[in-house]
Design an enzyme around this catalytic site. Structure first.
Site, short mmCIF file in Angstrom:
data_model
loop_
_atom_site.label_atom_id
_atom_site.label_comp_id
_atom_site.label_asym_id
_atom_site.label_seq_id
_atom_site.Cartn_x
_atom_site.Cartn_y
_atom_site.Cartn_z
CG ASP A 108 -7.27 2.99 -0.94
OD1 ASP A 108 -7.63 1.81 -0.95
OD2 ASP A 108 -7.45 3.72 0.06
CE LYS A 139 -4.48 0.75 0.20
NZ LYS A 139 -5.58 -0.16 -0.14
N1 GLU Z 1 -7.23 0.01 -3.04
C1 GLU Z 1 -7.95 -1.17 -3.42
C2 GLU Z 1 -7.98 -2.13 -2.25
O1 GLU Z 1 -8.05 -1.70 -1.13
C3 GLU Z 1 -7.46 -1.76 -4.73
C4 GLU Z 1 -6.02 -2.16 -4.79
C5 GLU Z 1 -5.54 -2.59 -6.17
O2 GLU Z 1 -6.33 -2.63 -7.09
O3 GLU Z 1 -4.34 -2.88 -6.26
O4 GLU Z 1 -8.00 -3.32 -2.40
#
Ligand code: GLU
Length: 445
Positions: A164, A124
């Protein structure tokens, strides 16, 4: 080391990181039985190695605002675990972003990605920069400045970020452009890209659609379905919007949505036309949800409040972490809610989860129910590798199948002797086992 000892050591090592400790404690509390069945895990100090991120990258982001002032924000990328595939997870731009929040999200992402059945590790990233109130040119300059450092740490087989909170198609596009400029390479280094340059169909819809597919599966375990059910939705961004869209397609009646200032309650239900209004308001005009009540006078706007005290059959929190506290959970149960499905990451505090589970209502944590977003990101990576683009139907069918598989795995590992499905336990154990086995096979690295 025993799971409880790991948590105590993490608390000492990382004081002031409450969200990270919250996420870790919750997982460790549910996988202990499984962990104890494998003495080889303890010998390899597996839990401690799985809880601490592989790498934390922290950097300064400097950019110039429209008035010519030089602004500074913090940038981060947490590469948590790559035992089962390249690091993968979104980027959050929000004023609340700090190390604790990103470490919790990267930890959760590792389990979530494992559940998707696709080969993706967990990561992340983000910044305490908030796009809200910024001009388009400022957002572009910030995204470029952010990528001018991040590009060194990512790659299609190394780490693949996505969106996100605060990072949607616009931000992904600007970051992709800068990566390309710096490296001279057109590569699938981000997912959630525009349709014209490698994005997957259904990626914008995926988290919300997946959330509702999962909810459908949960209701099916009790011989029920979504037809005619009233639903409390929080949030008004990407996840909330496509959760509402799919709820409507399956015959449910969404009653609320919200932003950080408050929520709207529409007794007539949010229909397709009203949803189109919300999409325009939030995605194009970048306005506030209170304007909904001005457009539709039957709706009531509640400033500074959350929707959990309204009466409905189902609740789906799609805004952010820790948005359902114990009091809200008690109100939901008292008002007869039968299911809670999380579109956001960790929106329910531990005491509130206990309220849902004690009441034996259907409750699923985000790492399972919101995994559809990252699952379609995984499918976007596959399409980029193949240099092909799949149809909407192909992607949607695969998304649906993945959500069904995740549900099945939760049932397999989470069904209690009395028949109650503990989705928290099921998701954590299923997610953990795959990563743990991969880590064991790869030695102490
Ligand atoms: N931010 C999204 C999540 O919490 C998507 C992450 C992504 O697609 O890599 O899963």
């Amino acid at each position: 080391m025993k799971a409880t000892e790991v948590v105590e050591k993490l608390k000492t090592r990382f004081p002031g990181e409450p969200e990270y400790i919250q996420a870790v404690s919750q997982v460790l509390g549910t996988i202990e039985d499984e962990y104890n069945k494998h003495p080889e895990f303890e010998k390899a100090n597996l839990i401690e190695r799985l809880c601490i991120p592989d790498r934390v990258i922290e950097f300064r982001v400097s950019w110039v605002d429209d008035k010519g002032n030089v602004q500074t924000n913090m940038g981060y990328r947490i590469q948590h675990n790559n035992a089962i595939g390249p690091y993968k997870g979104g980027i959050r731009y929000h004023k609340s972003v700090n190390l604790s929040i990103l470490k919790f999200l990267a930890f959760e992402q590792t389990f979530k990605n494992s559940l998707t059945t696709l080969p993706m590790g967990g990561a992340k990233g983000g910044s305490d920069f908030s796009p809200r109130g910024k001009s388009d040119a400022e957002v572009m300059r910030f995204c470029q400045a952010f990528m001018s450092e991040l590009y060194r740490h990512i790659g299609p087989d190394e780490d693949v970020p996505a969106g996100d909170i605060g990072v949607g198609g616009r931000e992904v596009g600007y970051m992709f452009g800068m990566y390309k400029k710096l490296t001279h390479q057109f590569q699938g280094i981000l997912t959630g890209k525009g349709q014209e340059f490698g994005g997957s169909l259904i990626r914008p819809e995926a988290t919300g659609y997946g959330n509702v597919y999962f909810l459908e599966n949960m209701l099916k375990t009790r011989g029920d379905n979504l037809k005619g059910k009233t639903v409390l939705v929080s949030g008004a961004g990407n996840v909330a919007q496509y959760t509402i869209e799919k709820l409507l397609q399956l015959g449910a009646k969404p009653l609320t949505c919200s932003d950080s200032d408050g929520y709207i309650y529409d007794p007539d239900g949010i229909d397709e036309k009203k949803l189109a209004y919300i999409m325009e308001l939030k995605n194009v005009e970048r306005g506030r949800i209170k304007e909904y009540a001005e457009e539709y006078p039957n709706a009531v706007y509640h400033e500074g409040e959350k929707p959990w005290f309204e009466k409905a059959d189902i609740a789906t929190p799609c805004a952010t972490q820790n948005e359902i506290n114990e009091e809200a959970a008690k109100a939901l149960v008292a008002n007869g809610v039968i299911a809670v499905s999380e579109g956001a990451n960790m929106p329910t505090v531990p005491a509130a989860i206990k309220v849902f589970q004690d009441a034996k209502i259907l409750y699923c944590p985000g790492k399972a129910s919101n995994a559809g977003g990252v699952a379609v990101s995984g499918l976007e990576m596959t399409q980029n590798s193949e240099r092909l683009k799949w149809s909407r139907e192909q992607v949607d069918e695969k998304l649906h199948a993945i959500m069904n598989d995740i549900h099945e795995n939760c049932v397999k590992y989470g069904t209690q002797p009395d028949g109650y499905i503990n989705y928290v336990k099921g998701a954590n154990v299923a997610g953990f086992l795959k990563v743990a086995k991969a880590m064991m096979a790869q030695g102490i690295v």
